[in-house]
Scaffold this active site. Structure first.
Site, PDB file in Angstrom:
ATOM      1  N   ASN A  56      37.359  41.482  34.540  1.00 27.51           N
ATOM      2  CA  ASN A  56      36.509  40.930  35.602  1.00 27.51           C
ATOM      3  C   ASN A  56      35.123  41.555  35.524  1.00 27.51           C
ATOM      4  O   ASN A  56      34.977  42.701  35.077  1.00 27.51           O
ATOM      5  CB  ASN A  56      37.133  41.267  36.968  1.00 27.51           C
ATOM      6  CG  ASN A  56      36.314  40.744  38.142  1.00 27.51           C
ATOM      7  OD1 ASN A  56      35.863  39.592  38.131  1.00 27.51           O
ATOM      8  ND2 ASN A  56      36.115  41.570  39.154  1.00 27.51           N
ATOM      9  N   HIS A  98      31.858  42.575  37.972  1.00 27.62           N
ATOM     10  CA  HIS A  98      31.577  42.797  39.391  1.00 27.62           C
ATOM     11  C   HIS A  98      30.157  43.360  39.534  1.00 27.62           C
ATOM     12  O   HIS A  98      29.775  44.274  38.792  1.00 27.62           O
ATOM     13  CB  HIS A  98      32.600  43.787  39.967  1.00 27.62           C
ATOM     14  CG  HIS A  98      32.426  44.011  41.439  1.00 27.62           C
ATOM     15  ND1 HIS A  98      32.800  43.074  42.379  1.00 27.62           N
ATOM     16  CD2 HIS A  98      31.887  45.058  42.122  1.00 27.62           C
ATOM     17  CE1 HIS A  98      32.507  43.545  43.584  1.00 27.62           C
ATOM     18  NE2 HIS A  98      31.954  44.736  43.454  1.00 27.62           N
TER      19      HIS A  98
END
Ligand code: GRF
Length: 227
Positions: free
Chosen positions: A122, A124
């Site tokens: 991911n 972020h």
């Protein structure tokens, strides 16, 4: 399977040098676009794009690149775990061996993660563990930080809590507006996410046996992946 085994085992099967990846999105898709423009067809092949939101602009980007798309909205499924199961099934049918969350606004449960062990990452927009969760840039501005940044990390079942792969910081001591910070972070996100996918595809990431929270990067592959 360990983090580094994903690419190695795939290569050992002799199928292709390109790691087949899926990208999960919910919105604009600038990170997806960065992957389409850099690693797609080179180190990795984006074999599927799934969105939690119907009509997300990211879906148009995928379609324009000829990548199959689907929508897995929570409301269409009995609950989150049913949604996760349907999603994982579709991604695996498409041949995905790794999953990249690029602005995906949903949590994924353990059963989903177990289908792609050590291979879900991911991006972020903060220097984790500071400011996890929603509206990270707004949180950082409200706190009054002078240094902002981006983290790419492995995904676990928590909120932005998995082991860090790459981080980059930028000093913005005068920043006041989220748009201003976002404009500074965008290029960092796009570069870091592409670099992380290259490292994953090269089997250049492994957990430190002394501290599995720490991800060890193969130095040569890092240099080669910076391009
Ligand atoms: C990015 O800021 C990413 O860090 C966060 O969601 C945003 C997605 O942007 N997780 P985009 O859809 O890739 O343009």
């Amino acid at each position: 399977m360990t983090k580094c085994d994903v690419a190695h085992s795939y290569r050992a099967a002799g199928v292709s040098e390109l790691l087949p990846i899926a990208v999960l999105v919910s919105g604009t898709g600038t990170n997806l676009q960065a992957l389409l423009d850099t690693v797609h067809g080179r180190e990795a092949e984006i074999v599927a794009v799934a969105s939690s939101v119907a009509g997300a602009p990211a879906l148009e980007r995928a379609a324009a690149a000829g990548v199959p798309t689907a929508v897995f909205a929570r409301a269409q499924h009995r609950d989150r775990s049913a949604r996760d199961e349907a999603l994982a099934g579709w991604l695996q049918e498409r041949g995905a061996r790794a999953v990249v969350l690029a602005g995906y606004m949903e949590l994924l449960g353990e059963p989903f993660l177990a289908r792609f062990p050590g291979a879900v990452i991911n991006v972020h927009p903060s220097l984790l563990p500071a400011f996890p969760g929603l509206r990270a840039i707004e949180q950082a501005l409200a706190y009054g930080v002078k240094v902002f940044g981006v983290t790419v990390h492995f995904v676990d079942a928590g909120v932005d809590s998995g082991p860090v792969i790459l981080q980059r910081a930028v000093e913005l001591p005068q920043a006041r507006a989220p748009e201003e910070v976002l404009a500074a972070l965008r290029p960092l996100e796009h570069a870091l996410l592409a670099q992380a996918v290259r490292l994953l595809a090269r089997g250049a990431l492994r957990a430190d046996p002394e501290n599995p929270r720490r991800t060890i990067l193969d130095r040569q592959a890092v240099r080669a992946g910076e391009g």
